[in-house]
Write an enzyme that holds these catalytic residues in place. Structure first.
Site, PDB file in Angstrom:
ATOM      1  N   ARG A  26       0.792  -1.237  -0.067  1.00 37.97           N
ATOM      2  CA  ARG A  26      -0.021  -0.025  -0.104  1.00 37.97           C
ATOM      3  C   ARG A  26       0.914   1.235   0.099  1.00 37.97           C
ATOM      4  O   ARG A  26       1.582   1.567   1.089  1.00 37.97           O
ATOM      5  CB  ARG A  26      -0.907  -0.196   1.248  1.00 37.97           C
ATOM      6  CG  ARG A  26      -1.838   1.363   1.490  1.00 37.97           C
ATOM      7  CD  ARG A  26      -3.091   1.169   2.135  1.00 37.97           C
ATOM      8  NE  ARG A  26      -2.831   0.895   3.658  1.00 37.97           N
ATOM      9  CZ  ARG A  26      -3.619   1.070   4.579  1.00 37.97           C
ATOM     10  NH1 ARG A  26      -4.830   1.423   4.174  1.00 37.97           N
ATOM     11  NH2 ARG A  26      -3.315   1.168   5.846  1.00 37.97           N
ATOM     12  N   ASP A  78      -3.866   3.080  13.812  1.00 37.36           N
ATOM     13  CA  ASP A  78      -3.168   3.615  12.731  1.00 37.36           C
ATOM     14  C   ASP A  78      -3.756   5.285  12.417  1.00 37.36           C
ATOM     15  O   ASP A  78      -4.397   5.751  13.209  1.00 37.36           O
ATOM     16  CB  ASP A  78      -3.014   2.751  11.723  1.00 37.36           C
ATOM     17  CG  ASP A  78      -4.469   2.774  10.736  1.00 37.36           C
ATOM     18  OD1 ASP A  78      -5.244   3.600  11.033  1.00 37.36           O
ATOM     19  OD2 ASP A  78      -4.506   2.056   9.694  1.00 37.36           O
TER      20      ASP A  78
END
Length: 550
Positions: A174, A463
């Site tokens: 990602r 996150d």
């Protein structure tokens, strides 16, 4: 470290390429002249379009503010009505029933590859604080993993090494979203996009390496997850990046496969179009949670009380508007031959509190059972101990099948009104929820400023998306004059400031004076407070936070 390099680019004049950053061991293995020139070429070819699309985001947000609503695009109705499919999944991406996510540090790389999950989402985005050291060593760790030479020894002397290749998870990288720059690589004096830096270096170093492993290897690629996409035009840009990159390195067209995270409310209205733009390179769509809620707040922040979210922890995937979003995603993916991947189980199992552990694992199991029964082909976990829990849920539905694309999903139509029915969510706005948002936001940002992007907070792996929803929800409550249901207080800037002071006091007592002083708590609290209480909403906290990274 600073160096100027010339390379051929899209224009007649060779670009001036400047690499600026602290010295990182073995960086020369990643930042070769050829690799940097490849990234510079992508920058010159696509930076103009990236900036146009970022400007378009602001224009669209203004339209949402004016209209107070959102709908499916009339100009792309033919795409939604047409009969087409994405390219068939390559063998390594046919079975994705459990995927583990995490940053690209060395320990995580070994543990994720060994975890028993089918896929490792190697994350340069929300789970990585983009220090120069992190983004460069992350690329090194992936190269070392593919070369079979990655290992890790903890400070306690415990050694981690890779299992045989056939047992390893498939790597899906990602890169950062389109909105983020990489300030340590300048082309003609302009920072390159973090997305092109992460994608370009990984593709340049590993595309040929992966193809050379042969058809019998279980883990070819390269494969990608695309974050923060807001429209099918942004997906089109990615498709053109893939096409150019493959042609430049002589990689067969269609080798790249990408799964798009539908984590913005605008993208939810363009799922079909996003798959269509990427159809030769598409692998699936993913249903997130925190970023999706953050996007709703950001886009509808001034649209009235209908769009006010209750405590973030009370908004589950079974909330009516979230259930509509997941139904649409499953049906869209399966109609087009793509994988539908579910959301994150972020719980961190504890070996110290069996009762808490058992209750949390039961919630994870119920969540994964719901996703599997709802037609998803796989799901995410944040910790290796959750892999067998999620596997059991999907094994029970899939059996020996790699996916359930033959399941068309719910026949119930999904309307724009259902996707926007935020008022139908259960839960309320509470002082406890406000306090939790302050706690999690400050703790996460402090760790991020120290270079940690995946952070364990209150037994959850958090996150950047968690910090985003935390600070944006506070902003929304204050600007809409929300009254907290458990205390009767009004959500105000003054109340938030008091909670910030209380949290810093508690953190000092919790960690001790010396440990507190060695942290970056004052900076974190200052940034969190500034963003949560700003008069004008800041699009992404990582933009001002990036300027504070070492």
């Amino acid at each position: 470290m600073a160096a100027d390099q010339g390379s051929s680019g899209a224009s007649a004049a060779a670009p001036v390429v400047t690499v600026v950053g602290p010295r990182v061991p073995r960086a020369e293995e990643v930042l070769t002249a050829e690799a940097v020139a490849f990234v510079a070429g992508l920058h010159r070819a696509f930076e103009g379009r990236r900036q146009e699309l970022l400007a378009r985001r602001k224009t669209r947000r203004s339209e949402i503010a004016r209209s107070g609503t959102l709908d499916f695009l009339p100009e792309t109705a033919e795409i939604r009505a047409g009969e087409w499919k994405v390219a068939p999944a390559p063998r390594a991406l046919q079975d994705r029933r459990v995927e583990i996510t995490g940053p690209t540090d060395r320990k995580m790389a070994v543990n994720a590859l060994n975890s028993g999950a089918k896929v490792w989402l190697a994350d340069f985005e929300d789970a990585t604080a983009p220090t120069w050291e992190n983004v460069v060593t992350g690329q090194l760790n992936l190269i070392d993993a593919f070369e079979g030479r990655i290992d890790f020894t903890s400070s306690q002397g415990k050694t981690y090494a890779l299992r045989p290749a056939a047992e390893l998870a498939t790597v899906v990288v990602r890169p950062r979203g389109w909105h983020l720059d990489e300030n340590h690589l300048l082309v003609d004096g302009v920072p390159v996009a973090g997305a092109l830096f992460d994608f370009g270096l990984y593709f340049f170093h590993n595309a040929r390496r992966l193809l050379a492993r042969g058809a019998d290897d279980p883990n070819p690629g390269p494969y990608f997850y695309l974050p923060k996409t807001e429209s099918h035009l942004e997906a089109r840009l990615w498709n053109d990046v893939f096409t150019r990159a493959q042609a430049e390195l002589g990689i067969p067209y269609g080798t790249v496969r990408a799964t798009v995270l539908i984590e913005t409310i605008t993208a939810a209205f363009e799922m079909e179009e996003i798959l269509y733009e990427l159809r030769d390179h598409a692998a699936g769509l993913n249903a997130g949670r925190w970023d999706y809620l953050f996007s709703i707040v950001k886009n509808f922040r001034d649209a009235g009380e209908h769009y006010i979210l209750p405590d973030r922890n009370s908004v589950t995937m079974t909330s009516p508007f979230m259930a509509a979003y997941t139904r649409l995603l499953v049906r869209t993916c399966h109609r087009r031959g793509a994988h539908a991947i579910g959301g994150m189980a972020a719980f961190i199992p504890s070996r110290k509190d069996p009762e808490v552990n058992a209750a949390a694992l039961e919630k994870v199991r119920a969540d994964k059972d719901r996703e599997a029964a709802g037609g998803f082909d796989g799901s995410w976990v944040a910790h290796p101990d959750l892999v067998p829990v999620a596997l059991a849920s999907f094994d029970a539905v899939l059996g020996e099948r790699p996916d359930q694309k033959d399941n068309p999903g719910s026949e119930e139509p999904v309307t724009a009104a259902q996707l926007l029915d935020i008022a139908g969510a259960s839960g309320s706005c509470t002082r406890a929820g406000l306090h939790n948002a302050v706690q999690v936001g400050i703790r996460y940002i402090e760790a991020w400023l120290r270079g940690l992007g995946a952070v364990g907070i209150f037994n959850m792996m958090e996150d950047a998306a968690t910090a985003e929803i935390s600070r944006s929800q506070i902003w929304q409550w204050i600007h809409n004059g929300v009254v907290l249901s458990d205390t009767g207080e009004k959500a105000t800037a003054e109340l938030v400031r008091r909670l910030v002071v209380e949290e810093l006091t508690a953190l000092r007592a919790e960690s001790g004076d010396a440990a507190y002083a060695s942290g970056r708590w004052a900076e974190a609290a200052g940034l969190f407070e500034k963003l949560a209480l700003a008069e004008e909403f800041v699009d992404f906290l990582t933009l001002p936070a990036y300027r504070l990274l070492d």
